[in-house]
Design an enzyme around this catalytic site. Sequence first.
Site, PDB file in Angstrom:
ATOM      1  N   TYR A 137       0.794  -1.231   0.000  1.00 10.44           N
ATOM      2  CA  TYR A 137       0.000   0.000   0.000  1.00 10.44           C
ATOM      3  C   TYR A 137       0.827   1.283   0.000  1.00 10.44           C
ATOM      4  O   TYR A 137       0.256   2.367  -0.068  1.00 10.44           O
ATOM      5  CB  TYR A 137      -0.950   0.008   1.206  1.00 10.44           C
ATOM      6  CG  TYR A 137      -1.896  -1.165   1.201  1.00 10.44           C
ATOM      7  CD1 TYR A 137      -2.919  -1.243   0.268  1.00 10.44           C
ATOM      8  CD2 TYR A 137      -1.755  -2.203   2.108  1.00 10.44           C
ATOM      9  CE1 TYR A 137      -3.787  -2.326   0.245  1.00 10.44           C
ATOM     10  CE2 TYR A 137      -2.620  -3.289   2.097  1.00 10.44           C
ATOM     11  CZ  TYR A 137      -3.627  -3.345   1.161  1.00 10.44           C
ATOM     12  OH  TYR A 137      -4.475  -4.419   1.136  1.00 10.44           O
ATOM     13  N   HIS A 175     -15.027  -6.245  -2.040  1.00 15.04           N
ATOM     14  CA  HIS A 175     -15.183  -7.645  -2.423  1.00 15.04           C
ATOM     15  C   HIS A 175     -16.297  -8.356  -1.661  1.00 15.04           C
ATOM     16  O   HIS A 175     -16.553  -9.533  -1.910  1.00 15.04           O
ATOM     17  CB  HIS A 175     -13.864  -8.391  -2.193  1.00 15.04           C
ATOM     18  CG  HIS A 175     -12.670  -7.573  -2.539  1.00 15.04           C
ATOM     19  ND1 HIS A 175     -12.365  -7.216  -3.839  1.00 15.04           N
ATOM     20  CD2 HIS A 175     -11.728  -6.992  -1.756  1.00 15.04           C
ATOM     21  CE1 HIS A 175     -11.271  -6.463  -3.831  1.00 15.04           C
ATOM     22  NE2 HIS A 175     -10.877  -6.310  -2.586  1.00 15.04           N
ATOM     23  N   ASP A 204     -25.434  -1.359  -3.267  1.00 15.64           N
ATOM     24  CA  ASP A 204     -26.823  -0.925  -3.353  1.00 15.64           C
ATOM     25  C   ASP A 204     -26.984   0.547  -2.976  1.00 15.64           C
ATOM     26  O   ASP A 204     -27.806   1.252  -3.568  1.00 15.64           O
ATOM     27  CB  ASP A 204     -27.715  -1.799  -2.471  1.00 15.64           C
ATOM     28  CG  ASP A 204     -27.918  -3.199  -3.040  1.00 15.64           C
ATOM     29  OD1 ASP A 204     -27.503  -3.452  -4.198  1.00 15.64           O
ATOM     30  OD2 ASP A 204     -28.485  -4.046  -2.318  1.00 15.64           O
ATOM     31  N   HIS A 233      -8.329   2.062  -5.959  1.00 15.85           N
ATOM     32  CA  HIS A 233      -7.553   1.174  -5.092  1.00 15.85           C
ATOM     33  C   HIS A 233      -6.080   1.491  -5.265  1.00 15.85           C
ATOM     34  O   HIS A 233      -5.619   1.718  -6.392  1.00 15.85           O
ATOM     35  CB  HIS A 233      -7.803  -0.297  -5.448  1.00 15.85           C
ATOM     36  CG  HIS A 233      -9.225  -0.697  -5.278  1.00 15.85           C
ATOM     37  ND1 HIS A 233      -9.767  -0.955  -4.047  1.00 15.85           N
ATOM     38  CD2 HIS A 233     -10.221  -0.831  -6.181  1.00 15.85           C
ATOM     39  CE1 HIS A 233     -11.050  -1.246  -4.207  1.00 15.85           C
ATOM     40  NE2 HIS A 233     -11.345  -1.177  -5.490  1.00 15.85           N
ATOM     41  N   LEU A 234      -5.354   1.496  -4.165  1.00 16.09           N
ATOM     42  CA  LEU A 234      -3.916   1.756  -4.213  1.00 16.09           C
ATOM     43  C   LEU A 234      -3.186   0.636  -4.947  1.00 16.09           C
ATOM     44  O   LEU A 234      -2.318   0.886  -5.778  1.00 16.09           O
ATOM     45  CB  LEU A 234      -3.361   1.900  -2.790  1.00 16.09           C
ATOM     46  CG  LEU A 234      -3.886   3.105  -2.004  1.00 16.09           C
ATOM     47  CD1 LEU A 234      -3.594   2.938  -0.522  1.00 16.09           C
ATOM     48  CD2 LEU A 234      -3.278   4.384  -2.541  1.00 16.09           C
ATOM     49  N   ARG A 236      -9.882 -11.075  -4.204  1.00 17.62           N
ATOM     50  CA  ARG A 236      -9.876  -9.623  -4.424  1.00 17.62           C
ATOM     51  C   ARG A 236     -10.181  -9.251  -5.880  1.00 17.62           C
ATOM     52  O   ARG A 236     -10.284  -8.081  -6.210  1.00 17.62           O
ATOM     53  CB  ARG A 236      -8.524  -9.030  -4.034  1.00 17.62           C
ATOM     54  CG  ARG A 236      -8.216  -9.134  -2.561  1.00 17.62           C
ATOM     55  CD  ARG A 236      -6.942  -8.379  -2.221  1.00 17.62           C
ATOM     56  NE  ARG A 236      -6.406  -8.768  -0.946  1.00 17.62           N
ATOM     57  CZ  ARG A 236      -6.784  -8.261   0.227  1.00 17.62           C
ATOM     58  NH1 ARG A 236      -7.721  -7.333   0.274  1.00 17.62           N
ATOM     59  NH2 ARG A 236      -6.226  -8.683   1.343  1.00 17.62           N
TER      60      ARG A 236
END
Length: 147
Positions: free
Chosen positions: A25, A82, A89, A102-103, A113
């Site tokens: 990350y 995920h 919704d 996402h990093l 994932r």
Amino acid sequence: MQPLSILVLHGPNLNLLGKREPGVYGSTTLAEINSLLAEAALKLQAKVFPLQSNHEGVLVDAIHEALGKHQGILINAGAYTHTSVALRDAIAAVNLPTVEVHLSNIYRREDFRHHSYIAPVVIGQISGFGVQSYLLGLQGLVAHLKG
């Protein structure tokens, strides 16, 4: 002209950025990401309103409250990407232009994932570019909103 208002949602464990698995990350903290987003937003005639929560319901409530308050949503739902039909919704229900970021490249990681419940209800998804994923997502969202 009023600046565009963008809700930025950070999901579970993102409060640990800079400490948690820096090989995956990066070393940039969440506060630093929020600061970079605020700077970038100013240049794009927008303003960001960041919120991080480890709780799914808090994120769902924030999405609901965005209606009539923000013009778009930038979201890194973390692991909820995920697993959360509720987030999917909520995004579909408010029908605000949303970009998923996402990093890490979620498609180069563990098999579980590789599926995003959120992707089918957002205008775009950016992953794998580290902090740049957020900045690219913001640029794309603002460009979409300005039409």
